[in-house]
Design a protein around this motif. Structure first.
Motif, short mmCIF file in Angstrom:
data_model
loop_
_atom_site.label_atom_id
_atom_site.label_comp_id
_atom_site.label_asym_id
_atom_site.label_seq_id
_atom_site.Cartn_x
_atom_site.Cartn_y
_atom_site.Cartn_z
N ALA A 175 0.84 -1.19 0.00
CA ALA A 175 0.00 0.00 0.00
C ALA A 175 0.87 1.24 0.00
N ALA A 176 0.44 2.25 -0.73
CA ALA A 176 0.99 3.59 -0.60
C ALA A 176 0.05 4.38 0.30
N PHE A 177 0.58 5.31 1.06
CA PHE A 177 -0.24 6.02 2.03
C PHE A 177 0.45 7.32 2.41
N ILE A 178 -0.29 8.19 3.10
CA ILE A 178 0.25 9.43 3.63
C ILE A 178 0.58 9.23 5.10
N CYS A 179 1.74 9.72 5.51
CA CYS A 179 2.16 9.58 6.91
C CYS A 179 2.95 10.82 7.31
N ASP A 180 2.73 11.28 8.55
CA ASP A 180 3.43 12.46 9.04
C ASP A 180 4.52 12.10 10.05
N ARG A 181 5.05 10.89 9.96
CA ARG A 181 6.08 10.46 10.91
C ARG A 181 7.31 11.36 10.86
N GLY A 182 7.55 12.03 9.74
CA GLY A 182 8.69 12.93 9.62
C GLY A 182 8.33 14.37 9.91
N GLY A 183 7.14 14.65 10.41
CA GLY A 183 6.76 16.00 10.76
C GLY A 183 5.91 16.70 9.73
N VAL A 184 5.77 16.12 8.52
CA VAL A 184 4.95 16.68 7.46
C VAL A 184 4.31 15.52 6.71
N PRO A 185 3.09 15.64 6.24
CA PRO A 185 2.48 14.53 5.48
C PRO A 185 3.26 14.23 4.21
N GLN A 186 3.80 13.00 4.12
CA GLN A 186 4.62 12.60 2.98
C GLN A 186 4.13 11.27 2.43
N LEU A 187 4.65 10.91 1.25
CA LEU A 187 4.24 9.69 0.57
C LEU A 187 5.15 8.54 1.00
N TRP A 188 4.54 7.50 1.57
CA TRP A 188 5.24 6.29 2.00
C TRP A 188 4.59 5.08 1.33
N ALA A 189 5.30 3.97 1.33
CA ALA A 189 4.76 2.71 0.81
C ALA A 189 5.42 1.56 1.54
N GLY A 190 4.71 0.43 1.58
CA GLY A 190 5.26 -0.75 2.22
C GLY A 190 4.27 -1.89 2.21
N PRO A 191 4.72 -3.07 2.63
CA PRO A 191 3.83 -4.23 2.65
C PRO A 191 2.72 -4.06 3.68
N VAL A 192 1.52 -4.51 3.32
CA VAL A 192 0.38 -4.37 4.22
C VAL A 192 0.60 -5.14 5.52
#
Length: 760
Positions: free
Chosen positions: A92-109
């Protein structure tokens, strides 16, 4: 806190130009099955579309910007949302703010290792993985502003490029993919021009791009905006090329020769003459030229929601707020074959069945609450009948998603603010008609609200969930199996720091002075003895068509941690309570919405219990407007207010906002020429002499939805009258505050201000 402390800013956008010109030569351009058109052959309305062809986007290559594969986070707890699955559903690709700003991440479900696909600081707002798995398309907001762009990148982080919106003055929005993944639909907005004179004698808003003589930007005297009645009586047919109003159609379903009757006027000449939206099909590989699907010169919204599998039809969502429409058009000549009013809310309104003979729609036509409709289509795309296949008497169908095979629908119902999820087989064995479906199967949810549903391979769904005790996260489920949290989403216990559990709100219901039922959620500050009156903040959401939901609000957590109660009501105009409730604030009905704020404050005192001598009002966007307005309409009721990105003068708002937003807003508030006196009477600036209490205004520097001038002029007027007022301008933010450091700065300054003025 010093006023305007962060006003000195720089603009670091790259200024690349994404627009090219149509290629020469009479060659055909093909996008997937069925999309073939000579790029320079005359098409219907070719003269009106010439300007749109000149603005056709050309992909702009960018350096690879993939980040680390580990999930190292600068935030103790992060949110994950807006998932989109790969072709087989394993990733899945998804939005995540783990770095302080909403960014594009991807990884296995099912795995914990994720990778950052774009490390640039521009916030990501939408994500869509191509059906063939080769590309991930996404939307970003350069500099945190409102002029968004559409990009794509390979799943391994290579090949990053801008598909549309590279010009800093342009805006592009994400549409659907062709089912074979060969092309992506993208909406491109024309750049804004100079605003019209609002007649106030004040200078124009400062953050509106463009140039030209002021008289060239005046709205047409014949602008056909909001109609006299809010009820949608018929199906409107529009001239997509010119934007001119056309007839409304009754049961004819948009077909020539359908029965005519009076309805809400179609969109006519513009509020702002600089408006315009076009939908293109773009090849992310750049091998073929963009294909123009449709263009509207004066448009509020225009999004391609689905393409039929044979490529012959496109489903569009168009129209202003409160008058949205689903429109089916042929892709070869852009002829409209079907149009039907649909509900506001989630823009992904429906989908074609695999054989193209049924259109599944989420619509509230002729009803209070949105339901699932099945529209039978013939070979030419014309409707053969419309039926209701799933409905509830007091709940909106809020989200509609079909599985990748198009044979299972996931339905999320809004039940008094919480979500209820059902699966519905749309193609059961031996069905006799398009509206024959299997029985609905409920799916238990671990948290209160579903914000997105997407298919993830055979029999699997991905859901973005939020709740009062958790950060937003992504969950997955196979049919008939309980939902499981993805390993890369935050755990529920990590939502807040240890020792400060989130406050679970309780529902409150009341009756407005004119008899209209109202409701909201009350957050009681922990540690206060039962029955002891507390300082209370009346918090008003935006929209006005948004709705208070029982989800975790970091702002409310900050305020309750300071010993302040929060009452978050839905005043008239909010969604989730039926179409009549949404329409109850149209035009002059907005005066009653201002009374609703006072009625909710009174109820917080009697049922909260809130201290009547220590009340504050606060809100964002439309809630910011209500905050400004409440302070001058009810000057003795509140001790202070915090207005976030709010409108202070509806005439200067119309002059300065984005043109497509002006088109939508006119239906809600009034016409900037014909309803000029109404807009002036509804504007807080017209009553600013009544202001008696301190006010804090907060605004994003790049906000073009509600330009920062709206806050500046109110703060300036308050100071001129000897009232304490301050303005906090957040760098690299637009209408929504998306960066973690700015969100913290906003929350702490707002809480400091409220605590200081309510503790005395």
């Amino acid at each position: 806190m010093a006023a305007d402390a962060r006003n000195q800013v720089t603009d670091d956008r790259d200024g690349r130009t994404a627009y090219g010109t149509p290629p020469g030569g009479a060659r055909a351009v093909t996008f997937g099955t069925g999309f073939t058109r000579p790029v320079d052959a005359p098409a219907p309305d070719a003269d009106a579309r010439s300007a749109a062809y000149a603005a056709a986007p050309a992909p702009v290559p960018l350096p690879d910007a993939a980040g680390p594969r580990d999930a190292v986070s600068r935030l103790r707890s992060h949110g994950c949302w807006y998932p989109s699955a790969g072709a087989d559903g394993a990733e899945a690709a998804f939005i995540c703010d783990r770095g302080g700003v909403p960014q594009l991440w991807a990884g296995p479900v099912g795995g914990g290792e994720v990778r950052l696909l774009d490390s640039s600081p521009d916030p990501v707002t939408e994500v869509s993985w191509s059906p063939d798995g080769r590309w991930i398309a996404y939307t970003t907001a350069p500099g945190g502003g409102e002029h968004s762009r559409v990009l794509c990148v390979r799943p391994d982080g290579t090949g990053r490029r801008i598909l549309a919106g590279a010009d800093p003055d342009s805006t592009a929005h994400l549409g659907c993919w062709a089912h074979d993944g060969s092309s992506l639909a993208v909406t491109v907005a024309a750049p804004a021009a100079r605003p019209f004179d609002d007649g106030s004698g004040r200078p124009p808003p400062e953050h509106v791009p463009g140039d030209g003589p002021p008289e060239a930007a005046l709205p047409s005297a014949g602008w056909a905006g909001r109609g006299g009645h809010a009820t949608l009586l018929g199906r409107a047919v529009y001239d997509a090329a010119s934007g001119s109003g056309a007839r409304t159609v009754g049961d004819g379903g948009g077909q020539p020769g359908g029965s005519h009757r009076t309805g809400v006027p179609a969109a006519g000449a513009a509020v702002r003459v600089d408006g315009g939206l076009s939908v293109y099909l773009i090849d992310p590989d750049g091998h073929t030229s963009p294909v123009l699907l449709t263009t509207e010169t004066h448009a509020a919204t225009l999004r391609a929601c689905d393409l039929s599998r044979d490529g012959r039809f496109v489903l569009l969502r168009r129209g202003p707020r409160g008058r949205r429409e689903a429109v089916v058009r042929r892709t070869d000549d852009s002829a409209t074959t079907f149009a039907l009013p649909v509900a506001d809310g989630d823009p992904w309104i429906g989908r074609f069945s695999p054989d193209g003979r049924t259109l599944w729609l989420r619509s509230n036509v002729d009803r209070e609450y949105a339901a699932l409709l099945a529209v039978a289509l013939d070979d030419a795309g014309a409707p053969g009948g419309t039926s209701v296949v799933a409905e509830r008497p007091d709940s909106d169908l809020e989200l509609l998603t079909l599985a990748h095979d198009g044979r299972t629908a996931a339905l999320a119902w809004n039940a008094q603010g919480a979500s209820e999820l059902e699966l519905l087989e749309t193609s059961p064995a031996g069905r006799a008609a398009p509206d024959v479906t299997g029985p609905a199967r409920p799916v238990p949810l671990p948290h209160e609200v579903v914000t997105r549903i997407t298919g993830a391979g055979a029999g699997r769904l991905l859901l973005a969930l939020s709740g009062s005790q958790r950060r937003p996260g992504v969950w997955w489920a196979h049919e008939g199996v309980s939902l499981l949290r993805t390993p890369w989403s935050s755990k529920d216990e990590d939502a807040v720091s240890p020792g400060r559990p989130p406050v679970r709100p309780v529902p409150l219901r009341l009756t407005a002075r004119d008899g209209l039922p109202l409701s909201g959620w009350y957050y009681r500050a922990p540690g206060r003895p039962e029955g002891e009156p507390a300082p209370c903040v009346i918090h008003l959401h935006g929209g006005p068509e948004e709705q208070e939901r029982p989800v975790f609000h970091p702002l409310y957590h900050e305020l309750t941690g300071r010993g302040l109660d929060v009452f978050a009501p839905d005043v008239r105009g909010s969604s989730g309570h039926g179409r009549s409730f949404v329409d109850a604030d149209l035009g002059a009905g907005r005066f009653a919405a201002l009374d609703d704020v006072a009625d909710c404050a009174a109820h917080a005192v009697t049922a909260g219990p809130a201290d009547p001598t220590r009340l504050a009002v606060m809100g964002r966007s439309y809630g910011g407007y209500l905050t400004f307005a409440s302070l001058v309409w009810h000057p003795a009721l509140f001790r202070t207010g915090v207005a976030v990105c709010g409108m202070s003068d509806l005439l200067t708002f119309f002059a300065g906002t984005e043109p497509w937003l002006a088109e939508s807003a006119a239906h809600k508030y009034g016409h900037p020429e014909r309803d000029r006196e109404l807009l002036r009477a509804l504007s807080p600036m017209s009553r600013v002499d009544a202001l008696r209490v301190p006010v804090l205004a907060v605004h994003g520097e790049h906000d073009t939805n509600v330009p920062v001038q709206e806050s500046r002029q109110f703060v300036r007027a308050a100071r001129e009258r000897g009232v304490a007022a301050e303005l906090l301008t957040l760098r690299d933010e637009g209408h929504d505050f998306l960066r973690a450091d700015n969100r913290r700065l906003f929350r702490r300054n707002a809480a400091d201000w409220l605590e200081r003025h309510l503790s005395r």
